[in-house]
Design a protein around this motif. Structure first.
Motif, mmCIF file in Angstrom:
data_model
loop_
_atom_site.group_PDB
_atom_site.id
_atom_site.type_symbol
_atom_site.label_atom_id
_atom_site.label_comp_id
_atom_site.label_asym_id
_atom_site.label_seq_id
_atom_site.Cartn_x
_atom_site.Cartn_y
_atom_site.Cartn_z
ATOM 1 N N PRO A 31 -6.111 -7.077 -0.763
ATOM 2 C CA PRO A 31 -4.720 -7.455 -1.023
ATOM 3 C C PRO A 31 -4.022 -7.955 0.244
ATOM 4 C CG PRO A 31 -4.924 -5.065 -0.977
ATOM 5 C CD PRO A 31 -6.320 -5.625 -0.857
ATOM 6 N N PRO A 32 -2.978 -8.773 0.070
ATOM 7 C CA PRO A 32 -2.231 -9.279 1.224
ATOM 8 C C PRO A 32 -1.387 -8.188 1.873
ATOM 9 C CG PRO A 32 -1.133 -9.916 -0.796
ATOM 10 C CD PRO A 32 -2.419 -9.244 -1.196
ATOM 11 N N ILE A 33 -0.983 -8.459 3.091
ATOM 12 C CA ILE A 33 0.014 -7.633 3.781
ATOM 13 C C ILE A 33 1.324 -8.400 3.640
ATOM 14 C CG2 ILE A 33 0.784 -6.716 6.008
ATOM 15 C CD1 ILE A 33 -2.215 -6.449 6.726
ATOM 16 N N THR A 34 2.339 -7.769 3.064
ATOM 17 C CA THR A 34 3.581 -8.477 2.771
ATOM 18 C C THR A 34 4.697 -8.203 3.763
ATOM 19 O OG1 THR A 34 4.238 -6.705 1.274
ATOM 20 C CG2 THR A 34 3.047 -8.571 0.308
ATOM 21 N N ASP A 35 4.587 -7.129 4.536
ATOM 22 C CA ASP A 35 5.641 -6.762 5.481
ATOM 23 C C ASP A 35 5.092 -6.801 6.906
ATOM 24 O OD1 ASP A 35 7.736 -5.707 6.931
ATOM 25 O OD2 ASP A 35 7.696 -3.739 5.954
ATOM 26 N N PRO A 36 5.590 -7.726 7.752
ATOM 27 C CA PRO A 36 5.091 -7.803 9.122
ATOM 28 C C PRO A 36 5.209 -6.479 9.888
ATOM 29 C CG PRO A 36 6.515 -9.666 8.642
ATOM 30 C CD PRO A 36 6.624 -8.727 7.490
ATOM 31 N N ALA A 37 6.231 -5.688 9.582
ATOM 32 C CA ALA A 37 6.435 -4.423 10.302
ATOM 33 C C ALA A 37 5.259 -3.467 10.129
ATOM 34 C CB ALA A 37 7.729 -3.753 9.836
ATOM 35 N N PHE A 38 4.479 -3.629 9.076
ATOM 36 C CA PHE A 38 3.297 -2.790 8.872
ATOM 37 C C PHE A 38 2.357 -2.867 10.073
ATOM 38 C CE2 PHE A 38 -1.173 -2.556 7.617
ATOM 39 C CZ PHE A 38 -1.231 -1.245 7.162
ATOM 40 N N LEU A 39 2.320 -4.021 10.743
ATOM 41 C CA LEU A 39 1.396 -4.222 11.860
ATOM 42 C C LEU A 39 1.921 -3.725 13.204
ATOM 43 C CD1 LEU A 39 0.085 -7.796 11.000
ATOM 44 C CD2 LEU A 39 -1.174 -5.643 10.816
ATOM 45 N N TYR A 40 3.176 -3.365 13.301
ATOM 46 C CA TYR A 40 3.741 -2.998 14.596
ATOM 47 C C TYR A 40 2.961 -1.847 15.224
ATOM 48 C CZ TYR A 40 7.866 -5.806 13.339
ATOM 49 O OH TYR A 40 8.726 -6.821 12.974
ATOM 50 N N GLY A 41 2.647 -2.027 16.513
ATOM 51 C CA GLY A 41 1.914 -1.021 17.271
ATOM 52 C C GLY A 41 0.703 -1.647 17.943
ATOM 53 N N GLU A 42 -0.136 -0.782 18.501
ATOM 54 C CA GLU A 42 -1.372 -1.221 19.156
ATOM 55 C C GLU A 42 -2.534 -1.046 18.202
ATOM 56 O OE1 GLU A 42 -2.080 0.850 22.808
ATOM 57 O OE2 GLU A 42 -0.428 -0.141 23.834
ATOM 58 N N TRP A 43 -3.427 -2.028 18.204
ATOM 59 C CA TRP A 43 -4.598 -2.004 17.338
ATOM 60 C C TRP A 43 -5.848 -2.289 18.175
ATOM 61 C CZ3 TRP A 43 -4.292 -1.584 11.827
ATOM 62 C CH2 TRP A 43 -2.991 -1.504 11.336
ATOM 63 N N THR A 44 -6.922 -1.592 17.869
ATOM 64 C CA THR A 44 -8.215 -1.818 18.514
ATOM 65 C C THR A 44 -9.030 -2.744 17.625
ATOM 66 O OG1 THR A 44 -8.193 0.320 19.619
ATOM 67 C CG2 THR A 44 -10.341 -0.712 19.312
ATOM 68 N N PHE A 125 -4.873 -6.170 3.861
ATOM 69 C CA PHE A 125 -4.781 -4.711 3.850
ATOM 70 C C PHE A 125 -6.117 -4.086 3.434
ATOM 71 C CE2 PHE A 125 -3.890 -0.675 1.764
ATOM 72 C CZ PHE A 125 -3.071 -0.049 2.688
ATOM 73 N N VAL A 126 -6.615 -3.182 4.283
ATOM 74 C CA VAL A 126 -7.794 -2.389 3.944
ATOM 75 C C VAL A 126 -7.351 -0.946 3.705
ATOM 76 C CG1 VAL A 126 -10.081 -1.600 4.677
ATOM 77 C CG2 VAL A 126 -9.295 -3.896 5.329
#
Length: 160
Positions: A31-44, A125-126
């Protein structure tokens, strides 16, 4: 039959070559990610072993992942420095990017648009702490680089 998320997670655990058509099929089902804020933060960042040139390039750069602060403030390439700490990578002039909704293969989802390069990374989204990515680079060579990002919690930044 596994869910789309379960199928994608299974691919991240494979050792050896994972072919692009296999990853694409799993990516497209997510499924898509619809809210950019979901990604806020650090990701490896994590990569699939295959012959895509993006895999070798990011491996040689010691790719660590991405940092998302807000829709207009993204570090698209974070690497591990000589001390093993996360640092913004300057390769390809990729010191900044932004988040926008972009359609890829008929599905609108949050994507990262590089400020200085013709590159768009679309995310799917996973799970709450795992997203799939597809890097679309111009000129279009018919190949897409697939990767995944795991959310860093409490300052952790372990290598995947």
């Amino acid at each position: 039959m596994p869910s789309p998320s379960e199928a994608f997670i299974a691919l991240t655990k494979l050792h050896g070559t994972v072919l692009e058509p296999t990853i694409r099929a799993a990516f497209e089902a997510l499924p898509p990610i619809t809210d950019p804020a979901f990604l806020y933060g650090e990701w490896t960042g994590g990569s699939f072993e295959n012959d895509h040139p993006g895999h070798a390039t990011l491996k040689s750069m010691r790719w660590a992942g991405k940092n998302f602060r807000d829709v207009n403030d993204v570090d698209p390439i974070v690497v591990y420095d000589d001390q093993g700490k996360r640092a913004v990578g300057e390769a390809f002039g990729a010191s900044s990017a932004r988040l926008r909704k972009v359609e890829l293969w008929g599905k609108l989802s949050v994507a990262m648009v590089y400020d200085k390069n013709p590159i768009i990374d679309q995310f799917r989204f996973v799970g709450e702490d795992l997203v799939a990515g597809a890097m679309d680079v111009k000129p279009d060579t018919g190949r897409v680089y697939y990767f995944y990002l795991k959310r860093n919690k409490n300052g952790e930044g372990e290598k995947l």
